[in-house]
Design an enzyme around this catalytic site. Structure first.
Site, PDB file in Angstrom:
ATOM      1  CB  VAL A 130      -0.985  -0.002   1.199  1.00 57.00           C
ATOM      2  CG1 VAL A 130      -1.804   1.279   1.221  1.00 57.00           C
ATOM      3  CG2 VAL A 130      -1.899  -1.213   1.135  1.00 57.00           C
TER       4      VAL A 130
ATOM      5  NE  ARG B  95       9.823  -6.455   9.282  1.00 55.92           N
ATOM      6  CZ  ARG B  95       8.757  -6.482   8.484  1.00 55.92           C
ATOM      7  NH1 ARG B  95       7.630  -5.940   8.887  1.00 55.92           N
ATOM      8  NH2 ARG B  95       8.808  -7.035   7.293  1.00 55.92           N
TER       9      ARG B  95
ATOM     10  CB  VAL C  48     -14.004   0.529   5.622  1.00 49.65           C
ATOM     11  CG1 VAL C  48     -15.279  -0.180   5.175  1.00 49.65           C
ATOM     12  CG2 VAL C  48     -13.856   0.458   7.123  1.00 49.65           C
TER      13      VAL C  48
ATOM     14  CB  ILE D 270     -15.490   1.892  -1.952  1.00 48.12           C
ATOM     15  CG1 ILE D 270     -15.318   0.676  -2.865  1.00 48.12           C
ATOM     16  CG2 ILE D 270     -16.883   2.487  -2.090  1.00 48.12           C
ATOM     17  CD1 ILE D 270     -16.278  -0.476  -2.562  1.00 48.12           C
TER      18      ILE D 270
ATOM     19  CD  GLU E 150      -5.621  -8.848   6.311  1.00 50.51           C
ATOM     20  OE1 GLU E 150      -4.759  -8.302   7.001  1.00 50.51           O
ATOM     21  OE2 GLU E 150      -6.204  -8.254   5.391  1.00 50.51           O
TER      22      GLU E 150
ATOM     23  CG  ASP F 175     -10.523  -8.148   6.842  1.00 51.62           C
ATOM     24  OD1 ASP F 175      -9.535  -7.482   7.193  1.00 51.62           O
ATOM     25  OD2 ASP F 175     -11.199  -7.879   5.826  1.00 51.62           O
TER      26      ASP F 175
ATOM     27  CE  LYS G  12     -11.528  -4.742   5.344  1.00 52.84           C
ATOM     28  NZ  LYS G  12     -11.279  -5.785   4.342  1.00 52.84           N
TER      29      LYS G  12
ATOM     30  N   GLY H 160      -5.495  -3.778  -2.731  1.00 53.18           N
ATOM     31  CA  GLY H 160      -4.570  -3.564  -3.846  1.00 53.18           C
ATOM     32  C   GLY H 160      -3.779  -2.280  -3.689  1.00 53.18           C
TER      33      GLY H 160
HETATM   34  N1  HSE Z   1      -7.611  -9.169   3.460  1.00 51.35           N
HETATM   35  C1  HSE Z   1      -8.376  -8.019   3.156  1.00 51.35           C
HETATM   36  C2  HSE Z   1      -9.469  -8.410   2.166  1.00 51.35           C
HETATM   37  C3  HSE Z   1      -7.507  -6.930   2.571  1.00 51.35           C
HETATM   38  O1  HSE Z   1      -9.364  -9.499   1.594  1.00 51.35           O
HETATM   39  O2  HSE Z   1     -10.422  -7.666   1.980  1.00 51.35           O
HETATM   40  C4  HSE Z   1      -8.154  -5.583   2.475  1.00 51.35           C
HETATM   41  O3  HSE Z   1      -8.591  -5.104   3.719  1.00 51.35           O
END
Ligand code: HSE
Length: 423
Positions: free
Chosen positions: A14, A45, A133, A137, A191, A202, A206, A303
């Site tokens: 990102v 790191r 989130v 979008i 992830e 996940d 969100k 992405g």
């Molecule tokens: N692992 C998350 C997904 C990445 O598949 O939506 C984006 O938050």
């Protein structure tokens, strides 16, 4: 030209997407806003080899976060490390040193967001997290602005790209769950540990963030009903196809009278519904509200470039607010004391697939089921090599569903009931 210096924590996918977008939009930003955005330092790191990228964009690599959070020239810190710790501590340091912060960290915002929002407010700096989130979008900003004028009744979204990709492949290519997961990991949607993706966590994080913007409500993970996609049986897929549905992992916030239900679960979505057209790793959010009516927001949920663009938009919001003297304005102004209540009388319709006992005649089982449960439809279904039954119920309370499931064990092994989407 006025310069705004930025420090970034983390240099993964990102962050690189952000750098690429910042470079491609540089001229436009400078011409339109009259400011020069400069990434001066990036935290990596110890031992992480990123000199090629650093040389390409001309910033300094640092391994001590204080070199960024205590740099007086840096006014905006972008956190793109992910996970709760040490991202939380680093963001706190930045806020306490009066830096505006942009982050894409949904785990952190969902679990510790209120504390960080309070620290940002106390230090009179901005905290923005649009990219946390649904990736690209612009849903949080839209909820905070356009929908603030409205009254939302329902928000239903596909907000996890990994599971949506997997379900799409299981439906359209007849891939197994394992094949689909492996492909999602290889494509980089999942992830690093995909547990949170496939178990619905996940999406739940969100949804917690969305609930703050759409309803002004603070939810915790424990208050949500969360079900992932591990239990989806091939018979569920073929049954859905036969009935004109697709299965999607939906996050739903539905307000009825004084009840707000919040859940993440695999759901039967009619092929005619807009959400069924959200395929692969894409995300979609469907809203019902008093003023606007029905609306739909669709786009990439992950992405490099999509998420990087969303981060850049937050940075530009901060810049705009710095320029007009409103930099301390909150990202989300909505907060109200609505409590999440479970309505025991809440009903849902369900799909249940069933592998019948082989010694019984299918037609007999079918007839019996229809007698015992007049509210159910039982049909014979030819799946890959099996004969199976499925039951589509009418509206049932949880107690009635439990009663039905107990009864179904007399006829064979039933799989996890899947809700039919309320339309
Ligand atoms: N692992 C998350 C997904 C990445 O598949 O939506 C984006 O938050």
């Amino acid at each position: 030209m006025k310069e705004v210096k930025i420090g970034i924590l983390g240099l993964g996918v990102v962050a690189q997407g952000f750098l690429e977008m910042l470079t491609s939009q540089k001229q436009k930003i400078e011409a339109q806003k009259g400011i020069k955005l400069i990434v001066s330092k990036v935290l990596v790191r110890e031992g992480e080899e990123k000199t090629t990228i650093a040389n390409k964009y001309g910033f300094e690599l640092v391994t001590d976060v204080k070199k960024i959070t205590e740099d007086d020239e840096i006014s905006i810190v972008i956190e793109l490390m992910g996970r709760v710790h040490p991202a939380k501590e680093f963001i706190k340091q930045a806020l306490e040193n009066k830096k505006h912060v942009v982050t894409a960290n949904k785990d952190l915002l969902a679990q510790e967001g209120l504390e960080l929002i309070t620290i940002a407010k106390e230090n009179q700096v901005g905290l923005y997290y649009e990219a946390s989130v649904a990736g690209a979008i612009p849903i949080l900003r839209t909820l905070a602005t356009s929908y603030f004028a409205d009254n939302i009744q329902q928000l239903t979204g596909i907000v996890n790209g990994t599971t949506n990709f997997m379900l799409t492949k299981m439906f359209e290519e007849a891939w197994t769950y394992e094949q689909a997961l492996q492909a999602a990991q290889e494509a980089g949607f999942a992830e690093s540990d995909p547990t949170n993706d496939v178990d619905g966590i996940d999406a739940a994080y969100k949804l917690i963030i969305l609930a703050r913007f759409a309803f002004g409500v603070n939810l915790t993970l424990e208050q949500l009903t969360i079900q992932g996609i591990r239990q989806i049986h091939p018979l569920d897929v073929s049954g859905a196809q036969q009935l004109g549905y697709t299965i999607k992992l939906l996050g739903s916030l539905i307000k009825k009278d004084h009840h707000l239900t919040a859940c993440v679960q695999p759901t039967f979505v009619p092929d005619t519904h807009l959400l069924s057209s959200v395929k692969n790793e894409l995300n979609g959010i469907f809203l019902k509200s008093d003023g606007i009516g029905e609306s739909f927001h669709y786009g990439p949920g992950a992405g490099a470039l999509p998420t990087g663009t969303s981060v850049l938009a937050d940075v530009l919001t901060i810049v705009d607010r710095q320029l007009d003297g409103s930099a301390t304005a909150r990202f989300n102004p909505y907060q109200q004391p609505v409590h999440l209540e479970k309505d025991p009388e809440k009903t849902n319709a369900y799909f249940i697939s069933l592998s019948p006992q082989i010694e019984r005649k299918i037609s007999e089982v079918q007839a019996e089921l229809q007698t015992t449960f007049p509210k159910t439809i039982a049909q014979v279904q030819e799946a890959t090599n099996q004969v199976a039954l499925y039951v589509v119920t009418e509206q049932l309370t949880e107690a009635q569903l439990a009663e039905l499931l107990a009864e179904l064990t007399n006829y064979g092994e039933h799989h996890q009931p899947l809700q039919l989407m309320e339309v």
